[in-house]
Write a protein that holds these residues in place. Structure first.
Motif, mmCIF file in Angstrom:
data_model
loop_
_atom_site.group_PDB
_atom_site.id
_atom_site.type_symbol
_atom_site.label_atom_id
_atom_site.label_comp_id
_atom_site.label_asym_id
_atom_site.label_seq_id
_atom_site.Cartn_x
_atom_site.Cartn_y
_atom_site.Cartn_z
ATOM 1 N N ILE A 7 -46.294 6.341 -27.095
ATOM 2 C CA ILE A 7 -45.116 6.874 -26.414
ATOM 3 C C ILE A 7 -44.834 6.025 -25.180
ATOM 4 O O ILE A 7 -45.732 5.692 -24.408
ATOM 5 N N SER A 8 -43.567 5.618 -25.030
ATOM 6 C CA SER A 8 -43.144 4.868 -23.847
ATOM 7 C C SER A 8 -41.873 5.505 -23.301
ATOM 8 O O SER A 8 -40.840 5.538 -23.975
ATOM 9 N N LEU A 9 -41.988 6.023 -22.089
ATOM 10 C CA LEU A 9 -40.856 6.638 -21.396
ATOM 11 C C LEU A 9 -40.587 5.907 -20.083
ATOM 12 O O LEU A 9 -39.895 6.420 -19.206
ATOM 13 N N SER A 10 -41.097 4.709 -19.949
ATOM 14 C CA SER A 10 -41.044 3.982 -18.681
ATOM 15 C C SER A 10 -39.619 3.619 -18.272
ATOM 16 O O SER A 10 -38.701 3.569 -19.098
ATOM 17 N N ASN A 11 -39.458 3.376 -16.971
ATOM 18 C CA ASN A 11 -38.192 2.912 -16.408
ATOM 19 C C ASN A 11 -37.024 3.833 -16.747
ATOM 20 O O ASN A 11 -35.998 3.420 -17.292
ATOM 21 N N ASN A 12 -37.218 5.102 -16.439
ATOM 22 C CA ASN A 12 -36.166 6.104 -16.534
ATOM 23 C C ASN A 12 -36.102 6.856 -15.203
ATOM 24 O O ASN A 12 -36.569 6.343 -14.174
ATOM 25 N N THR B 210 -42.481 16.151 -36.907
ATOM 26 C CA THR B 210 -43.939 16.219 -36.924
ATOM 27 C C THR B 210 -44.598 14.971 -37.498
ATOM 28 O O THR B 210 -45.809 14.806 -37.364
ATOM 29 N N LEU B 211 -43.829 14.075 -38.142
ATOM 30 C CA LEU B 211 -44.394 12.836 -38.674
ATOM 31 C C LEU B 211 -44.286 11.678 -37.698
ATOM 32 O O LEU B 211 -44.835 10.604 -37.940
ATOM 33 N N LEU B 212 -43.592 11.875 -36.595
ATOM 34 C CA LEU B 212 -43.326 10.791 -35.650
ATOM 35 C C LEU B 212 -44.629 10.256 -35.053
ATOM 36 O O LEU B 212 -45.438 11.008 -34.524
ATOM 37 N N ASN B 213 -44.837 8.922 -35.163
ATOM 38 C CA ASN B 213 -46.037 8.338 -34.554
ATOM 39 C C ASN B 213 -45.727 7.324 -33.459
ATOM 40 O O ASN B 213 -46.614 6.933 -32.715
ATOM 41 N N THR B 214 -44.447 6.880 -33.346
ATOM 42 C CA THR B 214 -44.056 5.962 -32.282
ATOM 43 C C THR B 214 -42.725 6.413 -31.697
ATOM 44 O O THR B 214 -41.740 6.553 -32.419
ATOM 45 N N LEU B 215 -42.702 6.630 -30.379
ATOM 46 C CA LEU B 215 -41.487 7.049 -29.678
ATOM 47 C C LEU B 215 -41.305 6.172 -28.451
ATOM 48 O O LEU B 215 -42.134 6.154 -27.554
ATOM 49 N N ASP B 216 -40.186 5.425 -28.425
ATOM 50 C CA ASP B 216 -39.907 4.535 -27.299
ATOM 51 C C ASP B 216 -38.505 4.817 -26.766
ATOM 52 O O ASP B 216 -37.508 4.519 -27.417
ATOM 53 N N LEU B 217 -38.457 5.414 -25.584
ATOM 54 C CA LEU B 217 -37.190 5.718 -24.915
ATOM 55 C C LEU B 217 -37.097 4.975 -23.582
ATOM 56 O O LEU B 217 -36.279 5.320 -22.724
ATOM 57 N N SER B 218 -37.899 3.959 -23.406
ATOM 58 C CA SER B 218 -37.990 3.258 -22.122
ATOM 59 C C SER B 218 -36.703 2.512 -21.786
ATOM 60 O O SER B 218 -35.887 2.216 -22.652
ATOM 61 N N TYR B 219 -36.544 2.231 -20.485
ATOM 62 C CA TYR B 219 -35.416 1.455 -19.979
ATOM 63 C C TYR B 219 -34.075 2.073 -20.375
ATOM 64 O O TYR B 219 -33.227 1.445 -21.000
ATOM 65 N N ASN B 220 -33.916 3.325 -20.008
ATOM 66 C CA ASN B 220 -32.647 4.019 -20.133
ATOM 67 C C ASN B 220 -32.354 4.715 -18.812
ATOM 68 O O ASN B 220 -32.903 4.326 -17.770
ATOM 69 N N GLN B 221 -31.527 5.724 -18.829
ATOM 70 C CA GLN B 221 -31.196 6.483 -17.626
ATOM 71 C C GLN B 221 -31.477 7.970 -17.855
ATOM 72 O O GLN B 221 -30.753 8.846 -17.407
ATOM 73 N N ILE B 222 -32.566 8.229 -18.568
ATOM 74 C CA ILE B 222 -32.918 9.584 -18.963
ATOM 75 C C ILE B 222 -33.584 10.309 -17.795
ATOM 76 O O ILE B 222 -34.412 9.753 -17.079
#
Length: 352
Positions: free
Chosen positions: A293-298, A264-276
């Motif tokens: 939040i960045s989920l790009s290129n998955n 609940t404290l998370l303010n930045t999440l970057d999972l971009s450029y993976n194979q999710i």
């Protein structure tokens, strides 16, 4: 400091410099000083702090034993030579070794090279060797060090003495040439709040165990060769983690929203450029402080849940280069950055 002084540091130095004062803090930072550092600085009585950072000083650093061959006459507690053009190895620092009161040592943003096989004090609190050309760190890290930065060098492995540190809070080893798996001992250290291993060649899974790192608030392992699914054990940081960057790796599987939503404290999440793959789940709305939040290129797909668009905290959203579809609901937040390109969204653009 913060003037337009130019030219070299004059030698000989005034014989009266430092006389009559119990301690002298000499700060010439943020100027345009050139030339080399004069060894006579080691002869100045009562000099306890020296800041020559952000100049254009060059060449090798002289021994701080002074021109007369003896060490500083009182305890020296801070040395900052960062952001210059200094070069060579750091053998000169051995002249500081008797300075047991030295707590801050910053020689970052220079051209130093070779191995770091000793440190100038056993009382260091802050150590910054980043942005140089060091090839190895084999010195014993003092127990009292709380901040250790050695990013942008040529290290090939994590220094083993780090694992014995009991008070280390900030560890930045990003952008080196470290290979192999991430040592699991790193995630067993109790005092770490910031861990940055980005820009290396680590491979394998993320070795987060079931104990240690109870204070971690910033984790960046981006731009490596890490693979596997995002480990469920990352939920251990639910009460502390604010920034999570796993981008530019080889992670696959779905986003584990069922435990990620507990952070609940998370303010930045970057999972971009993976194979999710998979979809964004409605539990994401539990991240009430999430701003970027960045989920790009998955390989994410499906419709974005209404709960996502109703989150009010976003300043940056990047969902580009996926396989999302469906209509976009009205945005309740007003992000500075919104990238939805290269998907299969439909409908009108009333959400803008």
């Amino acid at each position: 400091s913060h003037n337009n002084f130019s030219g070299s540091i004059p030698t000989p130095l005034p014989e009266t410099l430092g006389n009559g004062v119990p301690r002298l803090d000499l700060d010439l930072s943020f100027n345009n000083l050139t030339g080399s550092i004069p060894p006579q600085l080691g002869d100045v009585p009562s000099l306890t702090s020296l800041d020559l950072s952000s100049n254009r000083l060059s060449g090798k650093v002289p021994s701080f034993a002074g021109a007369k061959g003896y060490y500083f006459k009182v305890s020296f507690n801070s040395l900052n030579l960062s952001r210059n053009n200094l070069s060579g190895n750091i053998d000169w620092a051995i002249s500081l070794k008797i300075q047991s009161a030295l707590t801050s040592f910053d020689i970052s943003h220079n051209n130093f090279e070779g191995k770091v096989d000793f440190l100038p004090s056993s009382s260091l609190d802050t150590l910054d060797l980043s942005y140089n050309r060091f090839s190895a760190f084999t010195a014993i890290l003092p127990n009292g060090v709380t901040q250790f930065r050695m990013s942008h060098n040529n290290l090939t492995s994590v220094p083993s003495s780090i694992f014995q540190s009991k008070f280390l809070s900030v560890l930045d080893l990003s952008f080196n040439n470290m290979k192999g798996v991430i040592p699991f001992q790193l995630f067993e250290m109790e005092s770490i709040t910031l861990l940055n291993l980005a820009g290396n060649h680590f491979e394998g899974s993320l070795p987060i165990g079931n104990q240690g790192m109870d204070r971690l608030s910033y984790l960046n392992v981006s731009s490596n060769l890490l693979s596997g699914e995002i480990p469920q054990s990352i939920a251990r940081f639910r009460n502390t983690l604010r920034t999570l960057d796993l981008s530019h790796n080889l992670f696959f599987g779905t986003i584990p929203f069922y435990f990620l939503s507990e952070m609940t404290l998370l303010n930045t999440l970057d999972l971009s450029y993976n194979q999710i793959s998979g979809q964004i789940q409605s539990q994401i709305s539990n991240l009430r402080q999430l701003r970027a939040i960045s989920l790009s290129n998955n390989q994410l797909s499906g419709k974005i849940p209404l709960e996502f668009w109703r989150m009010r905290t976003f300043s940056s959203i990047d969902l580009s280069h996926n396989q999302f579809s469906g209509e976009i609901s009205e945005l309740l937040s007003q992000p500075f950055t919104l990238d939805l390109s290269s998907n299969s969204f439909s409908g009108n653009t009333d959400f803008l």
